[in-house]
Scaffold this active site. Structure first.
Site, short mmCIF file in Angstrom:
data_model
loop_
_atom_site.label_atom_id
_atom_site.label_comp_id
_atom_site.label_asym_id
_atom_site.label_seq_id
_atom_site.Cartn_x
_atom_site.Cartn_y
_atom_site.Cartn_z
CG ASP A 75 -1.74 -0.21 -3.04
OD1 ASP A 75 -2.65 0.17 -2.12
OD2 ASP A 75 -0.89 0.53 -3.32
CD GLU A 133 -4.65 -7.94 1.63
OE1 GLU A 133 -5.68 -7.08 1.99
OE2 GLU A 133 -3.65 -7.59 1.80
CD GLU A 163 -2.80 -1.28 2.51
OE1 GLU A 163 -2.66 -0.40 3.39
OE2 GLU A 163 -3.78 -2.05 2.60
C1 XIL Z 1 -6.17 -6.56 8.37
C2 XIL Z 1 -6.61 -7.70 9.06
O1 XIL Z 1 -7.58 -8.47 8.14
C3 XIL Z 1 -7.34 -7.18 10.41
O2 XIL Z 1 -7.48 -8.30 11.42
C4 XIL Z 1 -6.18 -6.05 10.93
O3 XIL Z 1 -7.17 -5.56 12.16
C5 XIL Z 1 -5.97 -5.04 10.22
O4 XIL Z 1 -5.39 -5.55 8.81
N1 XIL Z 1 -4.61 -4.57 3.63
C6 XIL Z 1 -4.05 -5.40 4.12
C7 XIL Z 1 -4.09 -6.23 5.29
O5 XIL Z 1 -2.71 -5.41 3.48
O6 XIL Z 1 -3.04 -6.72 5.95
C8 XIL Z 1 -5.02 -5.97 6.14
O7 XIL Z 1 -5.58 -6.79 7.19
C9 XIL Z 1 -6.57 -5.58 5.30
C10 XIL Z 1 -6.07 -4.30 4.25
#
Ligand code: XIL
Length: 386
Positions: free
Chosen positions: A224, A291, A177
């Site tokens: 990202d 994700e 990110e």
């Molecule tokens: C999130 C987790 O899912 C949560 O449990 C935590 O509280 C915050 O982070 N982008 C990312 C991930 O790259 O690491 C994030 O994960 C979600 C957004």
């Protein structure tokens, strides 16, 4: 806790699909079971997600594997062949203070995955969030932190973590990110993070070089969110990501691919997703959907929107969600030469970081939602959407 299940994937699949996914579970909390309506029951999937896409790309989930029930572990073994630690490999938990490392949870996760023939994807080495402040504060001599000190700290962190899991983690989200939201796409629009301010824009290339030094075999990705947005018109965050990636390649960063996080929703632009994948492919890079989740309430797909939702969700909305997932997996299928991995961000709506928005393919009770069968149908060639 983590080793209570013995059995084959197919048995596990059958165990997962016992109840119906009813027409409306309005008014229930995210943790409550949906109403049962036997006339509309989801039929039991006979095949795990990973098997439906075998030979095309890996199918992953995100978890730290702490406090999971046997049923949850069985679900993971049945459906996924790669795990991204959801939090436990981030800088905050792994190095909470300088030179004090904590590997308890990631070590247990890597061992469980090895014992169960599941790969591990590392997340994440360099990020503006979930990173302790000491990285950016004065050193022992009390002098303000210099570029050199910030570089030394980042290098030590990366060499230590990647070195520890060398050969046991297949790849890393090296930088997470780095691009800001809201730009027109005419520049890289780098986030004004402490890494960028202290080291400068070459912090990304340096991070990739250190990760490669620690494990030359590991796949190294830039990761990202919303970097698919604007690709059809070549503007916005996507255009910024293309500028950034071209520079990294020019600077000799050992980068293998791009993680499109894929925190999507019912109105996500499907053409943007496809064009973004093709654009990264044109740079000679691999792509992961790193994700994946598709929220059914609340349109915001940015990072940390703050949960939201949690109210009633109609059966129609879950059918729409299934359609969006099917369209996305149809794209991934057609670009399977470029796509290396598709990872869901969690195993169930209960475990999701956005549980109130019901974004995953198993519900809060770990029962299949319409999206699961829709995705399996695409994988098995039964329902090719356009
Ligand atoms: C999130 C987790 O899912 C949560 O449990 C935590 O509280 C915050 O982070 N982008 C990312 C991930 O790259 O690491 C994030 O994960 C979600 C957004």
């Amino acid at each position: 806790m983590m080793n209570g299940f013995v059995g084959s994937g197919l048995i596990a699949c059958a165990m997962l699909a016992a109840t119906a996914y009813g027409q409306n579970n309005g008014g229930t909390t995210p943790e409550a079971a949906p109403q049962t309506n036997s006339s509309q029951a989801e039929s039991a999937p006979s095949v795990g997600l990973k098997d439906a896409f075998a030979g095309k790309f890996l199918i992953g989930t995100a978890s730290d594997l702490r406090g999971y029930s046997d049923a949850e572990l069985a679900n993971i073994k049945a459906n996924y062949n790669v795990i991204t630690p959801e939090n436990c490999m981030k800088p905050q938990p792994t190095q909470p203070s300088e030179d004090t490392f904590n590997w308890t949870t990631p070590d247990a996760l890597v061992k469980w995955c090895q014992d169960n023939n599941i790969k591990v994807w590392g997340h994440t080495l360099c990020w503006h969030a979930q990173t302790p402040n000491w990285f950016f504060q004065p050193g022992a001599d009390g002098q303000p932190v210099t570029r050199e000190l910030a570089m030394a700290r980042l290098k030590n962190h990366i060499l230590t973590e990647v070195g520890r899991y060398k050969g046991r983690v297949i790849g890393w989200d090296v930088v997470n990110e780095a691009i800001n939201d809201g730009g027109a796409g005419e520049t890289e629009n780098l986030r004004n993070s402490s890494w960028n301010r202290l080291i400068g824009p070459d912090f990304l290339t340096l991070a990739f070089k250190w990760a490669h030094e620690a494990d030359p075999e590991a796949q190294l990705y830039y990761n990202d969110y919303n970097i698919d947005q604007g690709s059809v018109e070549n503007k916005g965050k996507h255009a910024s990501s293309m500028l950034l990636l071209k520079r990294l390649l020019k600077e000799g960063a050992p980068i293998n691919g791009v993680g499109i996080q894929g925190h999507w929703h019912l109105d996500t632009s499907i053409p943007d997703v496809e064009k973004a994948i093709a654009d990264y492919e044109s740079l000679g890079l691999k792509v992961s959907i790193s994700e994946l989740d598709v929220t059914v309430t609340g349109g915001n797909s940015g990072a940390f929107p703050g949960g939201g939702g949690g109210g009633p969700v109609s059966a129609e909305a879950f059918q729409q969600q299934a359609q969006v997932y099917a369209k996305l997996f149809d794209i991934f299928n057609r670009h399977s030469k470029t796509i290396s991995r598709v990872t869901f961000w969690g195993i169930s709506d209960r475990r999701s970081w956005r549980s109130g928005q019901r974004p995953l393919v198993f519900d809060a009770r770990l029962q299949p939602k319409p999206a699961l069968q829709a995705i399996l149908d695409v994988g098995l060639g039964k329902n090719v959407t356009k």
